[in-house]
Design a protein around this motif. Structure first.
Motif, PDB file in Angstrom:
ATOM      1  N   THR A 163      -8.500  -5.827  -9.710  1.00 50.23           N
ATOM      2  CA  THR A 163      -7.785  -6.211  -8.497  1.00 50.23           C
ATOM      3  C   THR A 163      -6.654  -5.254  -8.140  1.00 50.23           C
ATOM      4  OG1 THR A 163      -6.391  -7.650  -9.856  1.00 50.23           O
ATOM      5  CG2 THR A 163      -8.309  -8.655  -8.773  1.00 50.23           C
ATOM      6  N   MET A 164      -6.357  -4.291  -9.026  1.00 51.72           N
ATOM      7  CA  MET A 164      -5.289  -3.329  -8.756  1.00 51.72           C
ATOM      8  C   MET A 164      -5.867  -1.949  -8.517  1.00 51.72           C
ATOM      9  SD  MET A 164      -2.263  -4.531 -11.379  1.00 51.72           S
ATOM     10  CE  MET A 164      -1.261  -3.140 -10.882  1.00 51.72           C
TER      11      MET A 164
ATOM     12  N   HIS B 134       6.621  -3.996  -0.328  1.00 51.88           N
ATOM     13  CA  HIS B 134       5.915  -2.966  -1.076  1.00 51.88           C
ATOM     14  C   HIS B 134       5.085  -3.527  -2.244  1.00 51.88           C
ATOM     15  CE1 HIS B 134       9.327  -0.782   0.827  1.00 51.88           C
ATOM     16  NE2 HIS B 134       8.465   0.218   0.934  1.00 51.88           N
ATOM     17  N   PRO B 135       3.998  -4.227  -1.958  1.00 55.13           N
ATOM     18  CA  PRO B 135       3.203  -4.840  -3.035  1.00 55.13           C
ATOM     19  C   PRO B 135       2.542  -3.831  -3.974  1.00 55.13           C
ATOM     20  CG  PRO B 135       2.072  -5.019  -0.922  1.00 55.13           C
ATOM     21  CD  PRO B 135       3.445  -4.541  -0.615  1.00 55.13           C
TER      22      PRO B 135
ATOM     23  N   ASP C 238      -3.980   8.707   0.498  1.00 56.30           N
ATOM     24  CA  ASP C 238      -2.752   8.124  -0.010  1.00 56.30           C
ATOM     25  C   ASP C 238      -3.073   7.284  -1.248  1.00 56.30           C
ATOM     26  OD1 ASP C 238      -0.394   6.811  -0.498  1.00 56.30           O
ATOM     27  OD2 ASP C 238      -0.103   6.105   1.560  1.00 56.30           O
ATOM     28  N   PHE C 239      -2.714   7.799  -2.424  1.00 54.78           N
ATOM     29  CA  PHE C 239      -2.911   7.067  -3.669  1.00 54.78           C
ATOM     30  C   PHE C 239      -1.708   6.189  -4.017  1.00 54.78           C
ATOM     31  CE2 PHE C 239      -6.106  10.305  -3.995  1.00 54.78           C
ATOM     32  CZ  PHE C 239      -7.109   9.755  -4.785  1.00 54.78           C
ATOM     33  N   TRP C 240      -0.580   6.410  -3.359  1.00 51.53           N
ATOM     34  CA  TRP C 240       0.661   5.721  -3.703  1.00 51.53           C
ATOM     35  C   TRP C 240       0.730   4.312  -3.111  1.00 51.53           C
ATOM     36  CZ3 TRP C 240       4.935   7.151  -6.665  1.00 51.53           C
ATOM     37  CH2 TRP C 240       6.125   6.430  -6.461  1.00 51.53           C
ATOM     38  N   ASN C 241       0.386   4.178  -1.840  1.00 50.31           N
ATOM     39  CA  ASN C 241       0.615   2.935  -1.118  1.00 50.31           C
ATOM     40  C   ASN C 241      -0.560   1.957  -1.137  1.00 50.31           C
ATOM     41  OD1 ASN C 241       3.373   3.214   0.334  1.00 50.31           O
ATOM     42  ND2 ASN C 241       2.365   5.175   0.730  1.00 50.31           N
ATOM     43  N   ASN C 242      -1.642   2.300  -1.800  1.00 50.16           N
ATOM     44  CA  ASN C 242      -2.818   1.438  -1.788  1.00 50.16           C
ATOM     45  C   ASN C 242      -2.557   0.139  -2.561  1.00 50.16           C
ATOM     46  OD1 ASN C 242      -5.371   0.545  -1.240  1.00 50.16           O
ATOM     47  ND2 ASN C 242      -6.424   2.136  -2.410  1.00 50.16           N
ATOM     48  N   SER C 243      -2.993  -0.984  -2.001  1.00 52.45           N
ATOM     49  CA  SER C 243      -2.858  -2.287  -2.660  1.00 52.45           C
ATOM     50  C   SER C 243      -3.737  -3.294  -1.936  1.00 52.45           C
ATOM     51  CB  SER C 243      -1.398  -2.770  -2.634  1.00 52.45           C
ATOM     52  OG  SER C 243      -1.057  -3.258  -1.343  1.00 52.45           O
ATOM     53  N   PHE C 244      -3.687  -4.536  -2.394  1.00 52.57           N
ATOM     54  CA  PHE C 244      -4.441  -5.613  -1.762  1.00 52.57           C
ATOM     55  C   PHE C 244      -3.990  -5.863  -0.324  1.00 52.57           C
ATOM     56  CE2 PHE C 244      -0.737  -7.565  -3.743  1.00 52.57           C
ATOM     57  CZ  PHE C 244      -0.231  -8.358  -2.716  1.00 52.57           C
TER      58      PHE C 244
END
Length: 340
Positions: free
Chosen positions: A52-53, A85-86, A102-108
């Motif tokens: 999930t991450m 900023h999840p 963008d690998f930094w800001n990726n999330s659910f």
């Protein structure tokens, strides 16, 4: 004769020597996709890598006395903490612009239609867990939305505790699987999202742009128990002092539940563009970025890192979690780290 016996006992027992790091215990929960790290019988942190991450992280991180220095949200939210900023979870390593991804800001929280603009980092293998050395080695893939691998990362963690200070050394060896370009970006490289106590008191809401130009609003909350203060090796203090400035180390200090805790990020002289730029925000983001360049400092020289297939780059950092550390102590940590 008595003196001779005393000398022998000192040599055998190590009397007068500084205490060595206690035994490191790695407890791998394959089903839960995590590795718990204990120092002796005391919990330190966990390397977690659930599906999930979008990246593996160390979470939570606790002091020798058991106080968490990392924010609870979004995994285990705590009362009165921020929910912005999840993608800020524990301690991580990533970047905001790799071949435009963008690998930094990726999330659910990213909308499904926007996901192709983001990359993810997936842990693939536990290579080594050496309790005697406190060393944990993993391999991960930096992938695009279609699971094409851009980079392979070999990560080496070294966990230790000495004289009441806990340390995490994190080395990332990145090998290109295809032509890769890191374009200067403020979103990177090693980051920690700090517990509420380490934030700086704030009296007004603020807005922040991410690498994709999206706006995140950070509202004003109660400042009760909030007392964090940043400082760097050049003597600059506060977010306004350290953000976007180059320094070999940056620290944040706060009192939490009656205990003073200092957390330090040390840069290594062999890292590209040493010393890197601080990406430390008053709302709790504590990061250091050797590829920031003009994204945070308009007077910096242009920064671009290009790798051909098979070429490698290494980034090495050390995080110190201690008590009321003064500059002399931190400079000693920095000097010792530079020798490695």
């Amino acid at each position: 004769m008595r003196r001779f016996i005393d000398i022998i006992l000192i040599l055998i027992l190590g009397v007068g020597c500084s205490p060595s790091t206690p035994h490191i215990d790695f407890r791998h929960d394959a089903a839960g996709k995590k590795i718990d790290v204990y120092i002796g019988t005391s919990y330190f942190t966990s390397l977690i890598y659930p599906d999930t991450m979008e990246k593996p992280v160390l979470y939570p991180i606790v002091t020798t006395s058991g106080k968490e220095i990392t924010r609870g949200y979004p995994l285990r939210p705590r009362p009165f903490e921020r929910t912005d900023h999840p993608h800020h979870v524990g301690l991580w390593f990533s970047f905001g612009d790799v071949n435009g991804l963008d690998f930094w800001n990726n999330s659910f929280a990213i909308k499904p239609e926007d996901k192709p603009r983001y990359g993810s980092i997936k842990l693939k293998e536990i290579v080594e867990s050496d309790s005697k050395a406190g060393r944990l080695v993993t391999k991960s893939d930096w992938m695009n939305f279609n699971n094409r691998v851009l980079l392979e990362e070999k990560t080496t963690f070294l966990f230790a505790e000495k004289d009441g200070n806990r340390t995490i050394e994190r080395t990332a060896e990145l090998t290109a699987r295809e032509p890769v370009t890191f374009t200067e970006n403020k979103e990177g490289l090693i980051g920690i999202r700090m517990d509420r106590a380490f934030e700086e008191p704030s009296d007004k809401p603020e807005k922040f742009l991410d690498a994709q130009g999206n706006v995140t609003e950070v509202p004003v909350l109660s400042n009760e128990g909030v007392n964090g203060i940043y400082r760097n090796a050049e003597g600059l203090t506060g977010e306004k002092g350290v953000w976007g400035k180059r320094s070999r180390w940056v620290a944040v200090r706060a009192e939490k539940e009656g205990e003073v805790v200092t957390v330090v990020i040390l840069d290594h002289p062999r890292n590209p563009n040493y010393p890197g730029w601080s990406h430390a925000r008053g709302y709790g983001l504590f990061a250091h970025n050797n590829l920031a360049g003009r994204a945070v400092d308009k007077n910096a020289h242009p920064v671009k890192l290009e790798l051909k297939p098979g070429e490698k780059v290494v980034f090495k950092y050390k995080v110190v979690i201690g008590g009321d550390l003064d500059d002399t102590s931190i400079n000693a940590f920095s000097a010792d780290f530079a020798k490695e």
